[in-house]
Design a protein around this motif. Structure first.
Motif, PDB file in Angstrom:
ATOM      1  N   ALA A 139      98.490 -46.329 -49.620  1.00 54.43           N
ATOM      2  CA  ALA A 139      97.593 -46.890 -48.562  1.00 54.43           C
ATOM      3  C   ALA A 139      98.347 -47.137 -47.322  1.00 54.43           C
ATOM      4  N   LEU A 140      98.328 -46.623 -46.079  1.00 47.16           N
ATOM      5  CA  LEU A 140      98.888 -47.055 -44.938  1.00 47.16           C
ATOM      6  C   LEU A 140      98.295 -48.478 -44.307  1.00 47.16           C
ATOM      7  N   ARG A 141      99.332 -48.999 -44.124  1.00 52.80           N
ATOM      8  CA  ARG A 141      99.034 -50.623 -43.682  1.00 52.80           C
ATOM      9  C   ARG A 141      99.339 -50.624 -42.272  1.00 52.80           C
ATOM     10  N   ALA A 142     100.416 -50.143 -41.805  1.00 57.36           N
ATOM     11  CA  ALA A 142     100.706 -50.209 -40.241  1.00 57.36           C
ATOM     12  C   ALA A 142     101.538 -49.367 -39.846  1.00 57.36           C
ATOM     13  N   THR A 143     101.641 -49.004 -38.666  1.00 53.73           N
ATOM     14  CA  THR A 143     102.533 -48.149 -37.761  1.00 53.73           C
ATOM     15  C   THR A 143     102.678 -48.976 -36.240  1.00 53.73           C
ATOM     16  N   GLY A 144     104.141 -48.775 -35.918  1.00 53.84           N
ATOM     17  CA  GLY A 144     104.344 -49.348 -34.695  1.00 53.84           C
ATOM     18  C   GLY A 144     105.427 -48.689 -33.865  1.00 53.84           C
ATOM     19  N   LEU A 145     105.253 -48.446 -32.785  1.00 54.99           N
ATOM     20  CA  LEU A 145     106.186 -47.668 -31.935  1.00 54.99           C
ATOM     21  C   LEU A 145     107.217 -48.565 -31.683  1.00 54.99           C
ATOM     22  N   VAL A 146     108.588 -48.327 -31.825  1.00 61.41           N
ATOM     23  CA  VAL A 146     109.805 -48.812 -31.317  1.00 61.41           C
ATOM     24  C   VAL A 146     110.205 -48.372 -30.127  1.00 61.41           C
ATOM     25  N   SER A 147     110.346 -47.103 -30.010  1.00 58.65           N
ATOM     26  CA  SER A 147     110.706 -46.470 -28.490  1.00 58.65           C
ATOM     27  C   SER A 147     110.303 -44.896 -28.619  1.00 58.65           C
ATOM     28  N   MET A 148     110.263 -44.343 -27.475  1.00 53.94           N
ATOM     29  CA  MET A 148     110.000 -43.178 -27.242  1.00 53.94           C
ATOM     30  C   MET A 148     110.605 -42.342 -26.089  1.00 53.94           C
ATOM     31  N   GLU A 149     111.627 -41.539 -26.257  1.00 56.97           N
ATOM     32  CA  GLU A 149     112.268 -40.972 -25.057  1.00 56.97           C
ATOM     33  C   GLU A 149     112.303 -39.412 -25.249  1.00 56.97           C
ATOM     34  N   GLY A 150     111.717 -38.686 -24.304  1.00 55.97           N
ATOM     35  CA  GLY A 150     111.652 -37.368 -24.290  1.00 55.97           C
ATOM     36  C   GLY A 150     110.953 -36.967 -25.360  1.00 55.97           C
ATOM     37  N   GLY A 151     111.257 -36.162 -26.320  1.00 54.10           N
ATOM     38  CA  GLY A 151     110.467 -35.721 -27.410  1.00 54.10           C
ATOM     39  C   GLY A 151     110.738 -36.371 -28.788  1.00 54.10           C
ATOM     40  N   VAL A 152     111.234 -37.487 -28.534  1.00 61.29           N
ATOM     41  CA  VAL A 152     111.539 -38.171 -30.044  1.00 61.29           C
ATOM     42  C   VAL A 152     111.121 -39.500 -30.119  1.00 61.29           C
ATOM     43  N   ALA A 153     110.498 -39.958 -30.971  1.00 59.81           N
ATOM     44  CA  ALA A 153     109.872 -41.293 -30.896  1.00 59.81           C
ATOM     45  C   ALA A 153     110.468 -41.999 -32.285  1.00 59.81           C
ATOM     46  N   LYS A 154     110.563 -43.339 -32.188  1.00 59.65           N
ATOM     47  CA  LYS A 154     111.211 -44.257 -33.485  1.00 59.65           C
ATOM     48  C   LYS A 154     109.896 -44.929 -33.534  1.00 59.65           C
ATOM     49  N   VAL A 155     109.614 -44.954 -35.144  1.00 58.03           N
ATOM     50  CA  VAL A 155     108.285 -45.568 -35.390  1.00 58.03           C
ATOM     51  C   VAL A 155     108.561 -46.194 -36.736  1.00 58.03           C
ATOM     52  N   LEU A 156     108.081 -47.432 -36.574  1.00 58.89           N
ATOM     53  CA  LEU A 156     108.010 -48.418 -37.952  1.00 58.89           C
ATOM     54  C   LEU A 156     106.781 -48.293 -38.868  1.00 58.89           C
ATOM     55  N   VAL A 157     107.013 -48.003 -40.255  1.00 57.85           N
ATOM     56  CA  VAL A 157     105.878 -47.708 -41.024  1.00 57.85           C
ATOM     57  C   VAL A 157     105.734 -48.499 -42.121  1.00 57.85           C
ATOM     58  N   VAL A 158     104.383 -49.007 -42.616  1.00 58.77           N
ATOM     59  CA  VAL A 158     104.438 -50.070 -43.767  1.00 58.77           C
ATOM     60  C   VAL A 158     103.295 -49.120 -44.598  1.00 58.77           C
ATOM     61  N   ALA A 159     103.613 -48.944 -46.062  1.00 52.80           N
ATOM     62  CA  ALA A 159     102.613 -48.257 -46.796  1.00 52.80           C
ATOM     63  C   ALA A 159     103.039 -49.035 -47.988  1.00 52.80           C
ATOM     64  N   ASP A 160     101.851 -49.206 -48.864  1.00 52.98           N
ATOM     65  CA  ASP A 160     101.794 -49.463 -50.311  1.00 52.98           C
ATOM     66  C   ASP A 160     101.377 -48.446 -51.115  1.00 52.98           C
ATOM     67  N   VAL A 161     101.748 -48.661 -52.698  1.00 54.78           N
ATOM     68  CA  VAL A 161     101.304 -47.517 -53.261  1.00 54.78           C
ATOM     69  C   VAL A 161     101.166 -48.164 -54.857  1.00 54.78           C
ATOM     70  N   VAL A 162      99.951 -47.672 -55.287  1.00 55.41           N
ATOM     71  CA  VAL A 162      99.891 -47.861 -56.670  1.00 55.41           C
ATOM     72  C   VAL A 162     100.374 -46.799 -57.749  1.00 55.41           C
ATOM     73  N   ILE A 163     101.170 -46.903 -58.667  1.00 52.50           N
ATOM     74  CA  ILE A 163     101.586 -45.922 -59.351  1.00 52.50           C
ATOM     75  C   ILE A 163     101.414 -46.047 -60.872  1.00 52.50           C
ATOM     76  N   SER A 164     100.714 -45.212 -61.331  1.00 52.07           N
ATOM     77  CA  SER A 164     100.383 -45.206 -62.747  1.00 52.07           C
ATOM     78  C   SER A 164     100.894 -43.910 -63.417  1.00 52.07           C
ATOM     79  N   TRP A 165     100.889 -43.846 -64.737  1.00 51.81           N
ATOM     80  CA  TRP A 165     101.300 -42.806 -65.559  1.00 51.81           C
ATOM     81  C   TRP A 165     100.240 -42.479 -66.646  1.00 51.81           C
ATOM     82  N   ASP A 166      99.515 -41.277 -66.029  1.00 55.69           N
ATOM     83  CA  ASP A 166      98.421 -40.788 -67.382  1.00 55.69           C
ATOM     84  C   ASP A 166      98.961 -40.807 -68.587  1.00 55.69           C
ATOM     85  N   GLY A 167      97.853 -41.008 -69.604  1.00 57.04           N
ATOM     86  CA  GLY A 167      98.236 -41.058 -71.208  1.00 57.04           C
ATOM     87  C   GLY A 167      99.172 -42.050 -71.591  1.00 57.04           C
TER      88      GLY A 167
END
Length: 172
Positions: A112-140
């Motif tokens: 699940a994506l929790r948040a993104t935030g733009l730190v900087s953008m110059e020309g064709g490159v952006a720096k983005v901070l990303v927060v995501a959480d995950v639930v991991i399970s193992w079938d069987g």
């Protein structure tokens, strides 16, 4: 009415001057309006680019944390499709091991994506901070599902009009 040496009535001179001044003023205003509309268009494009860069980073993060042993091949292809440059090369190098481990351990990850935030953008490159959480399970297995929390700093590069992740580093 008395005329001047050229024969034009004197009363028309102020009107002619006023007309010229008004015409110049209208041209200046039209130029300013044109310049301003160009500035507005540039800012609108910049807003669209900033949003697209953050969405690309978020989509990539979800691809990274959403894996299923039943769809491992397609999941890995999605990761590769949202990356470029060094990031893509790194993922390609570890793709076979990721697929093998995911299938062998019957891993199911729901991210699940929790948040993104733009730190900087110059020309064709952006720096983005990303927060995501995950639930991991193992079938069987009887192993209880585990929650994991991820934070990345991602460089997102515009390639052929599409924003792709060129670098992804986990941050604490």
């Amino acid at each position: 009415m008395a005329g001047d040496a050229a024969g034009a009535p004197r009363a028309l001179r102020p009107l002619t001057r006023l007309s010229v001044v008004l015409a110049v003023l209208l041209l200046v205003l039209a130029g300013v309006a044109y310049w301003f509309s160009g500035q507005v268009r540039e800012e609108q494009l910049a807003v669209v680019d900033r949003q697209a860069a953050m969405e690309a980073a978020g989509r990539h993060a979800i691809d990274l944390v959403s894996l299923n042993y039943k769809t491992a091949e397609a999941d890995v292809r999605r990761i590769l499709a949202t990356s470029t440059g060094k990031a893509k090369a790194d993922y390609e190098g570890s793709a076979a091991k990721l697929r093998e481990t995911t299938v062998a351990n019957k891993v199911v990850q729901n991210g699940a994506l929790r948040a993104t935030g733009l730190v900087s953008m110059e020309g064709g490159v952006a720096k983005v901070l990303v927060v995501a959480d995950v639930v991991i399970s193992w079938d069987g297995t009887k192993i209880p599902a585990q929650d994991r929390f991820y934070r990345w700093s991602m460089d997102v590069t515009k390639v052929g009009g599409v924003w792709l992740v060129s670098k992804a580093e986990q941050v604490l």
